[in-house]
Design a protein around this motif. Structure first.
Motif, PDB file in Angstrom:
ATOM      1  N   ILE A  77       0.814  -1.209   0.000  1.00 58.41           N
ATOM      2  CA  ILE A  77       0.000   0.000   0.000  1.00 58.41           C
ATOM      3  C   ILE A  77       0.852   1.265   0.000  1.00 58.41           C
ATOM      4  N   GLY A  78       1.930   1.317   0.789  1.00 60.94           N
ATOM      5  CA  GLY A  78       2.778   2.501   0.815  1.00 60.94           C
ATOM      6  C   GLY A  78       2.022   3.749   1.215  1.00 60.94           C
ATOM      7  N   LEU A  79       2.482   4.908   0.703  1.00 61.10           N
ATOM      8  CA  LEU A  79       1.813   6.186   0.917  1.00 61.10           C
ATOM      9  C   LEU A  79       1.484   6.451   2.391  1.00 61.10           C
ATOM     10  N   GLY A  80       2.494   6.339   3.227  1.00 63.93           N
ATOM     11  CA  GLY A  80       2.297   6.647   4.638  1.00 63.93           C
ATOM     12  C   GLY A  80       2.049   5.445   5.515  1.00 63.93           C
ATOM     13  N   TYR A  81       1.890   4.275   4.915  1.00 62.31           N
ATOM     14  CA  TYR A  81       1.696   3.050   5.696  1.00 62.31           C
ATOM     15  C   TYR A  81       2.944   2.186   5.592  1.00 62.31           C
ATOM     16  N   LYS A 163     -12.931  39.103   9.110  1.00 58.50           N
ATOM     17  CA  LYS A 163     -13.714  40.194   8.548  1.00 58.50           C
ATOM     18  C   LYS A 163     -13.667  40.173   7.020  1.00 58.50           C
ATOM     19  N   ASN A 164     -12.485  39.861   6.485  1.00 57.83           N
ATOM     20  CA  ASN A 164     -12.306  39.808   5.026  1.00 57.83           C
ATOM     21  C   ASN A 164     -12.718  38.467   4.423  1.00 57.83           C
ATOM     22  N   GLU A 165     -13.181  37.573   5.296  1.00 55.24           N
ATOM     23  CA  GLU A 165     -13.628  36.243   4.868  1.00 55.24           C
ATOM     24  C   GLU A 165     -12.538  35.502   4.081  1.00 55.24           C
ATOM     25  N   ASN A 166     -11.343  35.462   4.683  1.00 54.92           N
ATOM     26  CA  ASN A 166     -10.248  34.694   4.084  1.00 54.92           C
ATOM     27  C   ASN A 166     -10.502  33.215   4.364  1.00 54.92           C
ATOM     28  N   THR A 167     -10.917  32.476   3.370  1.00 53.74           N
ATOM     29  CA  THR A 167     -11.324  31.078   3.569  1.00 53.74           C
ATOM     30  C   THR A 167     -10.515  30.088   2.727  1.00 53.74           C
ATOM     31  N   HIS A 168      -9.467  30.559   2.045  1.00 52.21           N
ATOM     32  CA  HIS A 168      -8.685  29.669   1.188  1.00 52.21           C
ATOM     33  C   HIS A 168      -7.596  28.948   1.996  1.00 52.21           C
ATOM     34  N   PHE A 169      -7.447  27.660   1.728  1.00 49.02           N
ATOM     35  CA  PHE A 169      -6.437  26.840   2.407  1.00 49.02           C
ATOM     36  C   PHE A 169      -5.629  26.099   1.343  1.00 49.02           C
ATOM     37  N   PHE A 170      -4.317  26.359   1.310  1.00 49.17           N
ATOM     38  CA  PHE A 170      -3.456  25.732   0.311  1.00 49.17           C
ATOM     39  C   PHE A 170      -3.017  24.349   0.765  1.00 49.17           C
ATOM     40  N   VAL A 171      -3.091  23.368  -0.151  1.00 51.51           N
ATOM     41  CA  VAL A 171      -2.652  21.999   0.127  1.00 51.51           C
ATOM     42  C   VAL A 171      -1.641  21.601  -0.944  1.00 51.51           C
ATOM     43  N   SER A 172      -0.438  21.267  -0.532  1.00 52.17           N
ATOM     44  CA  SER A 172       0.588  20.862  -1.486  1.00 52.17           C
ATOM     45  C   SER A 172       0.160  19.601  -2.221  1.00 52.17           C
ATOM     46  N   GLU A 173       0.485  19.535  -3.510  1.00 54.29           N
ATOM     47  CA  GLU A 173       0.160  18.327  -4.278  1.00 54.29           C
ATOM     48  C   GLU A 173       0.952  17.119  -3.800  1.00 54.29           C
ATOM     49  N   GLU A 174       1.967  17.351  -2.940  1.00 52.07           N
ATOM     50  CA  GLU A 174       2.746  16.251  -2.379  1.00 52.07           C
ATOM     51  C   GLU A 174       2.061  15.589  -1.187  1.00 52.07           C
ATOM     52  N   VAL A 175       0.984  16.181  -0.689  1.00 53.34           N
ATOM     53  CA  VAL A 175       0.251  15.611   0.443  1.00 53.34           C
ATOM     54  C   VAL A 175      -0.363  14.278   0.040  1.00 53.34           C
ATOM     55  N   LEU A 176      -0.361  13.318   0.951  1.00 50.43           N
ATOM     56  CA  LEU A 176      -0.853  11.972   0.661  1.00 50.43           C
ATOM     57  C   LEU A 176      -2.322  12.010   0.220  1.00 50.43           C
ATOM     58  N   PRO A 177      -2.704  11.164  -0.738  1.00 43.66           N
ATOM     59  CA  PRO A 177      -4.065  11.228  -1.307  1.00 43.66           C
ATOM     60  C   PRO A 177      -5.175  11.017  -0.295  1.00 43.66           C
ATOM     61  N   TYR A 275      -5.393  -3.147   8.887  1.00 40.42           N
ATOM     62  CA  TYR A 275      -6.418  -2.831   7.898  1.00 40.42           C
ATOM     63  C   TYR A 275      -6.654  -1.330   7.763  1.00 40.42           C
ATOM     64  N   GLY A 276      -5.626  -0.513   7.962  1.00 43.48           N
ATOM     65  CA  GLY A 276      -5.759   0.908   7.700  1.00 43.48           C
ATOM     66  C   GLY A 276      -5.782   1.828   8.901  1.00 43.48           C
ATOM     67  N   GLY A 277      -5.893   1.321  10.104  1.00 44.79           N
ATOM     68  CA  GLY A 277      -5.852   2.230  11.254  1.00 44.79           C
ATOM     69  C   GLY A 277      -6.820   1.807  12.346  1.00 44.79           C
ATOM     70  N   PRO A 278      -6.895   2.559  13.451  1.00 44.06           N
ATOM     71  CA  PRO A 278      -6.173   3.796  13.726  1.00 44.06           C
ATOM     72  C   PRO A 278      -4.696   3.563  14.051  1.00 44.06           C
ATOM     73  N   HIS A 279      -3.893   4.607  13.891  1.00 46.38           N
ATOM     74  CA  HIS A 279      -2.451   4.436  13.998  1.00 46.38           C
ATOM     75  C   HIS A 279      -1.772   5.461  14.900  1.00 46.38           C
ATOM     76  N   ALA A 280      -2.433   5.919  15.928  1.00 45.95           N
ATOM     77  CA  ALA A 280      -1.821   6.816  16.918  1.00 45.95           C
ATOM     78  C   ALA A 280      -1.194   8.041  16.265  1.00 45.95           C
ATOM     79  N   ALA A 281      -2.033   8.934  15.816  1.00 49.42           N
ATOM     80  CA  ALA A 281      -1.541  10.164  15.188  1.00 49.42           C
ATOM     81  C   ALA A 281      -0.901  11.074  16.229  1.00 49.42           C
ATOM     82  N   PHE A 282      -0.102  12.018  15.742  1.00 47.33           N
ATOM     83  CA  PHE A 282       0.422  13.043  16.650  1.00 47.33           C
ATOM     84  C   PHE A 282       0.029  14.418  16.121  1.00 47.33           C
ATOM     85  N   PHE A 283      -0.070  15.359  17.039  1.00 51.11           N
ATOM     86  CA  PHE A 283      -0.460  16.744  16.712  1.00 51.11           C
ATOM     87  C   PHE A 283       0.356  17.648  17.622  1.00 51.11           C
TER      88      PHE A 283
END
Length: 318
Positions: A77-81, A163-177, A275-283
């Protein structure tokens, strides 16, 4: 039922307490209480048909026979696993040692000091490897941790950005799918507009409140994000990084680049794929955001006798 039996001490109520309890709630019997509480049309009309109970030995033989039907295939599977091995010394002395855990869930006040110590060790390890000031101990996988980072950065926007309603969030194309897929799901009801692209071409528009980068990228490439973070700060754009925590034993930690949040999974530290998780994330994040961090934080304190103790120091949004 004899009061000496385990079941009588832990299941149901004592016969001597029943009349008082019924009197307080105004019912003549348990049957009458059930009839008043549960609609008749959803009640079973006849008793459940259950097989005879197995002994413990019979049950173990049965489960082993079922488990033998499983077929084990190699995963690509790869991609972070990552395929990982949990050392027997950890299984035996921690995972199978009741001194480290309780029968209660980790969210209850009765959580054992041993488990709190393990969680505090986890937080300390995450802070050390990410070079961030604060870490929590309660998320499930990298994708949900990244979504929580996006949500937190959205909540802590400056007054002017709101106030200016800044709602855009950039996500790098390198981020896992799988992370991008979950970000799309979480962002839609919040009114967050995802913009996916190459971080090297990002224009740092004032429409953006945050950005998410992958470190290393999904194909293993290692980028230096110092310049990106500096430009983002000039525009008051907060930066989150989804990092491979094992790589941080060798690479420059994101905290030293000045990022605001670092997330990821600790699965490759010895948690089976499952089978995919959960996998003890960190923040991990900055001290300034401690009131906005999701989940719980374990802290050091003193008990009523003045002795060293551990406690759930912050539990803001469980």
């Amino acid at each position: 039922m004899s009061t000496d039996l385990f079941a009588s001490r832990h299941i149901g109520i004592k016969e001597s307490d029943l009349p008082t309890m019924l009197d307080v709630i105004g019912s003549n019997s348990v049957e009458e209480l059930i009839a008043e509480t549960i609609p008749e049309d959803i009640r079973l009309k006849k008793p459940l048909v259950l097989d005879n109970a197995m002994s413990e030995h019979e049950f173990l033989l049965h489960t082993n026979k079922l488990a033998a039907k499983n077929k084990i295939y190699k995963t690509y599977i790869g991609l972070g696993y990552h395929e990982s091995i949990t050392p027997s010394v950890i299984k035996r002395n921690i995972l199978e040692n009741p001194g480290w855990y309780t029968a209660y869930t980790p969210y209850q006040a009765e959580i054992a000091q041993g488990r709190l110590e393990a969680l505090l060790n986890f937080q300390t390890m995450v802070c050390d490897l990410t070079a961030m000031e604060l870490a929590n101990a309660s998320l499930l996988d990298e994708s949900t941790a990244a979504a929580e980072a996006m949500t937190m950065l959205f909540d802590i926007r400056s007054r002017e950005q709101k106030k200016n309603e800044n709602t855009h969030f950039f996500v790098s194309e390198e981020v896992l799918p799988q992370t991008k897929a979950l970000l799309k799901t979480r962002s839609e009801p919040l009114g967050i507009k995802l913009v996916i692209g190459d971080h090297q071409d990002f224009d740092f528009s004032e429409d953006f409140f945050g950005a998410l980068l992958q470190y290393p990228g999904k194909y293993g490439q290692v980028s230096d994000y110092h310049s990106f973070v500096e430009k983002a700060k000039d525009k008051d754009i907060k930066v989150a990084v989804a990092a491979d925590i094992l790589s941080l034993t060798l690479l420059t930690p994101p905290g030293e680049m000045g990022v605001d949040v670092v997330v990821g999974t600790t699965q490759r530290f010895g948690i089976p794929l499952g089978y995919g998780g959960p996998h003890a994330a960190f923040f991990a994040t900055k001290e300034a955001y401690k009131r906005n961090i999701p989940g719980r934080i374990i802290g050091v304190t003193k008990d009523t006798n003045g002795d060293f103790a551990l406690r759930m120091a912050l539990q803001t949004r469980e």
